[in-house]
Design a protein around this motif. Structure first.
Motif, PDB file in Angstrom:
ATOM      1  N   GLY A 241      -6.879  -9.438 -12.380  1.00 37.69           N
ATOM      2  CA  GLY A 241      -5.773 -10.122 -11.722  1.00 37.69           C
ATOM      3  C   GLY A 241      -4.687  -9.154 -11.308  1.00 37.69           C
ATOM      4  N   LEU A 242      -4.388  -8.214 -12.199  1.00 40.24           N
ATOM      5  CA  LEU A 242      -3.372  -7.208 -11.900  1.00 40.24           C
ATOM      6  C   LEU A 242      -3.815  -6.322 -10.741  1.00 40.24           C
ATOM      7  CD1 LEU A 242      -0.696  -5.860 -12.588  1.00 40.24           C
ATOM      8  CD2 LEU A 242      -1.917  -4.453 -14.281  1.00 40.24           C
ATOM      9  N   GLU A 243      -5.095  -5.986 -10.740  1.00 41.17           N
ATOM     10  CA  GLU A 243      -5.635  -5.140  -9.671  1.00 41.17           C
ATOM     11  C   GLU A 243      -5.523  -5.839  -8.312  1.00 41.17           C
ATOM     12  OE1 GLU A 243      -9.911  -3.097  -8.504  1.00 41.17           O
ATOM     13  OE2 GLU A 243      -9.467  -3.547 -10.613  1.00 41.17           O
ATOM     14  N   LYS A 244      -5.839  -7.132  -8.286  1.00 45.85           N
ATOM     15  CA  LYS A 244      -5.730  -7.900  -7.042  1.00 45.85           C
ATOM     16  C   LYS A 244      -4.276  -7.989  -6.585  1.00 45.85           C
ATOM     17  CE  LYS A 244      -9.816 -10.816  -7.684  1.00 45.85           C
ATOM     18  NZ  LYS A 244     -10.306 -12.204  -7.908  1.00 45.85           N
ATOM     19  N   TYR A 245      -3.382  -8.210  -7.550  1.00 49.38           N
ATOM     20  CA  TYR A 245      -1.956  -8.311  -7.236  1.00 49.38           C
ATOM     21  C   TYR A 245      -1.448  -7.008  -6.628  1.00 49.38           C
ATOM     22  CZ  TYR A 245       3.095  -8.521  -7.988  1.00 49.38           C
ATOM     23  OH  TYR A 245       4.452  -8.470  -7.821  1.00 49.38           O
ATOM     24  N   VAL A 246      -1.824  -5.896  -7.243  1.00 49.93           N
ATOM     25  CA  VAL A 246      -1.405  -4.585  -6.741  1.00 49.93           C
ATOM     26  C   VAL A 246      -1.966  -4.343  -5.343  1.00 49.93           C
ATOM     27  CG1 VAL A 246      -1.627  -2.094  -7.074  1.00 49.93           C
ATOM     28  CG2 VAL A 246      -1.107  -3.574  -9.028  1.00 49.93           C
ATOM     29  N   ALA A 247      -3.218  -4.739  -5.125  1.00 49.59           N
ATOM     30  CA  ALA A 247      -3.851  -4.545  -3.813  1.00 49.59           C
ATOM     31  C   ALA A 247      -3.128  -5.354  -2.737  1.00 49.59           C
ATOM     32  CB  ALA A 247      -5.319  -4.952  -3.881  1.00 49.59           C
ATOM     33  N   ILE A 248      -2.755  -6.591  -3.084  1.00 48.96           N
ATOM     34  CA  ILE A 248      -2.034  -7.443  -2.131  1.00 48.96           C
ATOM     35  C   ILE A 248      -0.671  -6.850  -1.812  1.00 48.96           C
ATOM     36  CG2 ILE A 248      -0.912  -9.694  -1.849  1.00 48.96           C
ATOM     37  CD1 ILE A 248      -3.243 -10.883  -3.504  1.00 48.96           C
ATOM     38  N   ARG A 249       0.028  -6.389  -2.863  1.00 48.64           N
ATOM     39  CA  ARG A 249       1.347  -5.784  -2.662  1.00 48.64           C
ATOM     40  C   ARG A 249       1.257  -4.532  -1.800  1.00 48.64           C
ATOM     41  NH1 ARG A 249       5.816  -8.450  -3.281  1.00 48.64           N
ATOM     42  NH2 ARG A 249       6.909  -6.506  -3.769  1.00 48.64           N
ATOM     43  N   GLU A 250       0.228  -3.751  -2.021  1.00 46.41           N
ATOM     44  CA  GLU A 250       0.052  -2.530  -1.234  1.00 46.41           C
ATOM     45  C   GLU A 250      -0.230  -2.859   0.231  1.00 46.41           C
ATOM     46  OE1 GLU A 250      -3.026  -0.380  -3.207  1.00 46.41           O
ATOM     47  OE2 GLU A 250      -1.644   0.594  -4.619  1.00 46.41           O
ATOM     48  N   GLU A 251      -1.011  -3.915   0.453  1.00 44.93           N
ATOM     49  CA  GLU A 251      -1.318  -4.320   1.823  1.00 44.93           C
ATOM     50  C   GLU A 251      -0.062  -4.825   2.533  1.00 44.93           C
ATOM     51  OE1 GLU A 251      -3.511  -4.887   5.243  1.00 44.93           O
ATOM     52  OE2 GLU A 251      -4.039  -3.814   3.394  1.00 44.93           O
ATOM     53  N   LEU A 252       0.747  -5.616   1.816  1.00 41.65           N
ATOM     54  CA  LEU A 252       1.996  -6.109   2.389  1.00 41.65           C
ATOM     55  C   LEU A 252       2.948  -4.959   2.705  1.00 41.65           C
ATOM     56  CD1 LEU A 252       2.667  -9.248   0.141  1.00 41.65           C
ATOM     57  CD2 LEU A 252       1.980  -9.241   2.549  1.00 41.65           C
ATOM     58  N   TYR A 253       3.003  -3.994   1.800  1.00 44.22           N
ATOM     59  CA  TYR A 253       3.862  -2.827   2.005  1.00 44.22           C
ATOM     60  C   TYR A 253       3.396  -2.030   3.222  1.00 44.22           C
ATOM     61  CZ  TYR A 253       6.117   1.680   1.180  1.00 44.22           C
ATOM     62  OH  TYR A 253       6.845   2.837   1.322  1.00 44.22           O
ATOM     63  N   LYS A 254       2.084  -1.880   3.336  1.00 39.81           N
ATOM     64  CA  LYS A 254       1.517  -1.142   4.467  1.00 39.81           C
ATOM     65  C   LYS A 254       1.865  -1.823   5.790  1.00 39.81           C
ATOM     66  CE  LYS A 254      -2.927   0.396   6.354  1.00 39.81           C
ATOM     67  NZ  LYS A 254      -4.403   0.360   6.178  1.00 39.81           N
ATOM     68  N   LYS A 255       1.728  -3.162   5.825  1.00 44.30           N
ATOM     69  CA  LYS A 255       2.044  -3.909   7.046  1.00 44.30           C
ATOM     70  C   LYS A 255       3.530  -3.816   7.379  1.00 44.30           C
ATOM     71  CE  LYS A 255      -1.738  -7.266   6.883  1.00 44.30           C
ATOM     72  NZ  LYS A 255      -2.095  -8.704   6.754  1.00 44.30           N
ATOM     73  N   ALA A 256       4.366  -3.872   6.333  1.00 42.87           N
ATOM     74  CA  ALA A 256       5.809  -3.770   6.547  1.00 42.87           C
ATOM     75  C   ALA A 256       6.178  -2.408   7.124  1.00 42.87           C
ATOM     76  CB  ALA A 256       6.552  -4.014   5.240  1.00 42.87           C
ATOM     77  N   LYS A 257       5.549  -1.356   6.602  1.00 45.57           N
ATOM     78  CA  LYS A 257       5.810  -0.005   7.103  1.00 45.57           C
ATOM     79  C   LYS A 257       5.339   0.145   8.545  1.00 45.57           C
ATOM     80  CE  LYS A 257       7.149   3.164   5.187  1.00 45.57           C
ATOM     81  NZ  LYS A 257       8.541   3.696   5.131  1.00 45.57           N
ATOM     82  N   GLU A 258       4.198  -0.466   8.856  1.00 49.48           N
ATOM     83  CA  GLU A 258       3.681  -0.412  10.223  1.00 49.48           C
ATOM     84  C   GLU A 258       4.636  -1.110  11.188  1.00 49.48           C
ATOM     85  OE1 GLU A 258      -0.171  -2.150  10.032  1.00 49.48           O
ATOM     86  OE2 GLU A 258      -1.141  -0.346   9.225  1.00 49.48           O
ATOM     87  N   LEU A 259       5.156  -2.278  10.751  1.00 49.54           N
ATOM     88  CA  LEU A 259       6.103  -3.007  11.595  1.00 49.54           C
ATOM     89  C   LEU A 259       7.378  -2.200  11.778  1.00 49.54           C
ATOM     90  CD1 LEU A 259       6.837  -5.586  13.149  1.00 49.54           C
ATOM     91  CD2 LEU A 259       7.736  -6.522  11.005  1.00 49.54           C
ATOM     92  N   ASP A 260       7.865  -1.607  10.692  1.00 50.92           N
ATOM     93  CA  ASP A 260       9.080  -0.786  10.779  1.00 50.92           C
ATOM     94  C   ASP A 260       8.916   0.342  11.791  1.00 50.92           C
ATOM     95  OD1 ASP A 260      10.411  -2.307   8.948  1.00 50.92           O
ATOM     96  OD2 ASP A 260      10.053  -0.968   7.245  1.00 50.92           O
ATOM     97  N   SER A 261       7.744   0.956  11.791  1.00 47.79           N
ATOM     98  CA  SER A 261       7.512   2.068  12.715  1.00 47.79           C
ATOM     99  C   SER A 261       7.488   1.596  14.167  1.00 47.79           C
ATOM    100  CB  SER A 261       6.195   2.776  12.375  1.00 47.79           C
ATOM    101  OG  SER A 261       5.077   1.942  12.647  1.00 47.79           O
ATOM    102  N   LYS A 262       7.099   0.327  14.367  1.00 43.43           N
ATOM    103  CA  LYS A 262       7.028  -0.218  15.724  1.00 43.43           C
ATOM    104  C   LYS A 262       8.391  -0.667  16.243  1.00 43.43           C
ATOM    105  CE  LYS A 262       2.255  -1.909  15.251  1.00 43.43           C
ATOM    106  NZ  LYS A 262       1.408  -3.128  15.149  1.00 43.43           N
ATOM    107  N   ILE A 263       9.260  -1.117  15.330  1.00 44.43           N
ATOM    108  CA  ILE A 263      10.540  -1.675  15.783  1.00 44.43           C
ATOM    109  C   ILE A 263      11.698  -0.695  15.694  1.00 44.43           C
ATOM    110  CG2 ILE A 263       9.811  -3.998  15.134  1.00 44.43           C
ATOM    111  CD1 ILE A 263      11.696  -3.815  12.726  1.00 44.43           C
ATOM    112  N   ILE A 264      11.453   0.487  15.132  1.00 41.99           N
ATOM    113  CA  ILE A 264      12.554   1.432  14.941  1.00 41.99           C
ATOM    114  C   ILE A 264      13.231   1.785  16.261  1.00 41.99           C
ATOM    115  CG2 ILE A 264      11.031   3.455  15.050  1.00 41.99           C
ATOM    116  CD1 ILE A 264      14.202   3.024  12.867  1.00 41.99           C
ATOM    117  N   GLY A 265      12.436   1.878  17.330  1.00 34.01           N
ATOM    118  CA  GLY A 265      13.010   2.189  18.639  1.00 34.01           C
ATOM    119  C   GLY A 265      13.935   1.092  19.130  1.00 34.01           C
TER     120      GLY A 265
END
Length: 222
Positions: A14-38
């Motif tokens: 359960g912890l492993e799945k939770y960490v994986a989900i959090r990492e995926e959300l973080y990755k998507k957030a970082k990707e969005l940040d890189s797109k909107i920074i301009g």
């Protein structure tokens, strides 16, 4: 032979799945940040001011809204429009865009809320928003509201505005009220005749003649 599941192994999975989900959300957030920074960097004035925004800032808001709408996250779309309308509160085009976007999303409560704020508070002295409101209300079945919007333009916002007369007359014609449509032109012509050197009168006569001709066939949507 498969090992039996234990409480410890279940917790670990359960912890492993939770960490994986959090990492995926973080990755998507970082990707969005890189797109909107301009877009974010180009926002020089995120607050309201009576001084007009320059063309580059206005275009940046449109481009930013285009991008966020394509991303498809409704909550982010609403939040960005609300941010935009702090800086761009004096520009009817952004209010109109917001209303149409909310309507297209099926959020009529938000669309109507934005329209009320625009027409009653932020750009209430600008004819463009009231003409839009009239058409929007007509298309959504609020005929009385549409007529009220036109009458407000005729009586207070911009009396004698040719665009308002044309659009109002065409609406009355669409509603089957041809006499009311002609009356709008005739009243406007009578008022302009009473003015010395009216610049609107020749255009009114031209539009009245055009309308009289078109109602015999088809009135173009204006």
């Amino acid at each position: 032979m498969q090992k039996p599941l234990t409480a410890g192994s279940t917790e670990a999975e359960g912890l492993e799945k939770y960490v994986a989900i959090r990492e995926e959300l973080y990755k998507k957030a970082k990707e969005l940040d890189s797109k909107i920074i301009g877009f974010e960097t180009a926002i020089r004035r995120p607050y309201f001011h009576v001084r007009p925004l320059n063309v580059a800032e206005l275009e940046n808001w449109h481009n930013y809204l285009d991008f966020i709408e394509r991303e498809g996250d409704f909550n982010k779309v609403v939040k960005l429009y609300e941010r935009c309308l702090i800086a761009c509160a004096n520009y009817p085009e952004y209010w109109i865009r917001y209303v149409l976007c909310m309507e297209a999303s099926g959020s009529m409560d938000l669309a109507n809320n934005a329209l009320v704020r625009a027409t009653q508070v932020f750009v209430k002295r600008q004819p463009e928003i009231h003409l839009f409101a009239a058409r929007f209300k007509e298309q959504n079945g609020d005929i009385e509201g549409a007529q009220a919007a036109y009458h407000l333009v005729h009586s207070e916002i911009s009396p004698g505005l040719l665009e308002a007369i044309i659009k109002h007359a065409n609406m009355e014609w669409r509603l089957g009220k041809l006499e009311d449509a002609f009356s709008l032109y005739e009243q406007a012509i009578a008022i302009e005749k009473g003015k010395e050197h009216s610049q609107t009168l020749p255009m009114l006569f031209a539009q009245y003649s055009r309308f009289s001709y078109l109602v015999g066939g088809c009135v173009c949507d204006t």
